[in-house]
Each structure stands twice: as structure tokens, then as C-alpha cells.
Design an enzyme around this catalytic site. Sequence first.
Site, mmCIF file in Angstrom:
data_model
loop_
_atom_site.group_PDB
_atom_site.id
_atom_site.type_symbol
_atom_site.label_atom_id
_atom_site.label_comp_id
_atom_site.label_asym_id
_atom_site.label_seq_id
_atom_site.Cartn_x
_atom_site.Cartn_y
_atom_site.Cartn_z
ATOM 1 C CE LYS A 10 -3.657 2.282 2.549
ATOM 2 N NZ LYS A 10 -4.603 2.033 3.903
ATOM 3 C CB SER B 202 -7.901 3.658 2.870
ATOM 4 O OG SER B 202 -6.928 3.309 3.753
ATOM 5 C CB SER C 258 -7.845 1.085 5.670
ATOM 6 O OG SER C 258 -8.468 2.380 6.030
#
Length: 436
Positions: free
Chosen positions: A28, A105, A129
Site C-alpha cells: 500500500k 482505504s 482499511s
Amino acid sequence: VSTQSTWAQRWQAQKPLSILDGVPIAVKDEVDVRGYLTTKGTKFLGNHTGPAATDSEVVARMRALGAVIVGKTITVELGFDTHGRNLHYGDPRNPYRLDHYAGGSSAGSAVVVAAGLVPLAIGLDAGGSIRIPSSLTGIVGLKPTYGRVPVPADGASCYSMGHVGPMAASVRDAAIGYAAMTTPVPGTPLEHNPNAPWQLPSPPPTHLWKALQIDSLADLRLGVHWDYFRHADPVVVDACKQAVAWLATRGAKVVPLAVPDLEAMRIAHATTIATEFINTFERNYTNGAPFAPETILSLGLPGMFSAKDLLAAQKVRARGMKLFESVFAKVDLLASPTVATVAPWINPDAASSGESNLARSTKLMRFAFLANLLGLPAITQNVGYHPALQLPIGFQLTAGHWNEAILLRTALALEQQFASKPPREAHYPMFGGSPR
């Protein structure tokens, strides 16, 4: 090519660094990877410092075991939403239905795993997330205990609730990723989270492979707060109830619970996460940085909170920590849906103007906040699909601090019964099978 020949030679010599030697991993874009910008989903962060000179600790741990970092994945701007939108770089689409969100996210990490491009990705989770996008894309997402995996010093926008964890194609892959993330690089000190603003007592050792033996679940006490559990779409509730019933057939004892103050804890989480976001990015916000309109709107929210509000939230948090000590004296796990709905549809207008939907964001986060506020480990496992849309439905298990092994053991049992189906619209399996 040199990297490939190196790990291939080690396997041919039967001397791999670990089971991860040569395995492709995605990261990420909130975590530093040597040679890559860390933009956190913005158009400007990282540009003034250039590519990262070193790996964050969690990436260094994966590399030391032979994992091959193949790239960074799109995140929601600043990680401050749960849909998976990014107006700057495009929306990672849900592989099950490309006109639906993947969740956020850690949207890009979820998509590359669900689409079969990598078996394992690194995510960050301060308000669901890891678990929300994992649930919406039908993969396994594990948020460890707060501090179990080092959080990058500049990686977690919400420093008292940020967690790094694996997002994986299977429970065993998640267990391997978790083991790698918790294995220090040789020669480095064993600090379970040197950057954390608060610490739990040092974690006990784990014995994952012994824990993954699941001949019976007769020793498992599964807590369910049914009023809380049912606060989701009927199709989600039905699928998750079937998961509870199946665990009972394997010997688990289902223990009804009534947990007080959940709404107060939800508000405490919202107050804390919003305040920590603006504390991290206030300079960018007040100086007119080129954030997307939806991010500007979200960053304006903390201005409504006072110091008294933040203090009250921490009092609720402390009370919640004490409350859940008593909860986990009665049960081993707390069961709930992961998300109260399936992946939302993407409004085509959002591609150019963005989208802010607080009511839907709240629905997506309904079952996620507790583990972040209290630092508890939690996992999501797919247990079904929407009958009409064929979108995945996730089932969440939450445990007491440091009890990731129980989560993985139970999720593995569920996986054997509720096998995931490959996405119907976008699947590119790296290890065999036909692409879609």
C-alpha cells in the site's frame, strides 16, 4: 531478472530463504519501499523528498525472507475514506463487478490480491482499511493487535490506531504474511512497535502452525451480540448467521452477549481518527495543498471537535479497554459481519467530481471501529455472496490482544466450508488458471 535468478537458484539448491522466497508482494502506498515515492494517494506528498531511500521495517522484514516487492498500490487519498476512491489516480475497481467500489482505504492492495495478480499484499488499517476492502473483494484481511507489527514512523496518519497487516488470497497465505511481518530482520532489536504513542504489554510468543490444527472447535467460545450483529443488510446478516451456525456444528459454543456503550465507542473512534488526521496533515490543509474536494471536506470535520471532545473520547477508550477485558474472559472471539453491506455501486459522475457519502461511509465502518479503538486483532473471511449481484460478503472475528492465532485457526475452518469463487469480471491468476 537478477532477482528472479537469485531466488530461483536458491530453490533449485533447496536452500530458500523462507516459503516467501521469490513470492511477489504488493505494498500500500502509505508504506516506504526503497526506490518508490510514498504519495499516500496525493499528487504532492513524496515529490519534495523523492523516492524512499530505505524500506520501512515491515517491507525490510518481507525482503529478508525473500519476498519480491513488485510495486505499490493505490490508496484513498491520505487513507481518509472507506469506499476506495482516488480522484488523482483512478478508482481500483472491484474484480467481482467493475462498476462497484473495492472498499478502502487499502483498495489497491485488495484488488491485486482478489484479481490474482499477487497472493499477498501489505495494508494499513486505522478504521477498517484492511478489513473493509478485503470483505468487499472476497479475500482474507488480518488486522493484528496494535503494536504487533511495526507501523512506519511516517506511515500511519492515525498514529494511535494505525495497524499494518496482511491481505491475502487464503487464510494460510495470511498466516504466512503475518508470520513474516512479525519476524525481525536479523540483527535488529525485537521492538514490537517502536513508533507507537502507547504500548500494550509485550506480546507473548505465537505458535501459528500448532494453532492452525483444526480437528475440532470444541474449545472455542464464540461471542455474539445479536442486536449489534443484525445492524446490517438482511443478505449480509443471513450469510453471517450461517457462518455462526456452521461453527457451532464444529463444536464451537455460541455465547450470546450484550456489550454496552458501543455507540459511545464508535463516536470516540470517529473523534480520535479525525483529530489525528488533521494533526498529521494540518499544515498541508491550511496551506491549500491540492487535495481532492472530498478530502478537503473530510479534513474540515475535525474543526468541529474541541480538546474536551478528544479527552472525552480517550476516557471512553479507556473504559472500553477495561470492558473488553471482561468480555474476553467469557469468550474467545466476538463474531459479526465485517461490513454492513456489499460493495457499493460507483456513480459515474464521481470519476470527475469525487464523492462524499458520510451515511454510507458510516455503514461501511459500522463493525470496524472497535478493533482500532481498542487495539484488538480482527480478521475477515468470505462466507458468501449477494444472490443477485454476486458480490462477496465478509464475516469478522475479533479476539483479545495478541490472540491472532485463534483468529487464523477459526478463519481456516470457515474457509474450508465457505470456499471463495474467483471474480467473474477481472481475474488474472499468476499461478495458473484462465484469465477473465
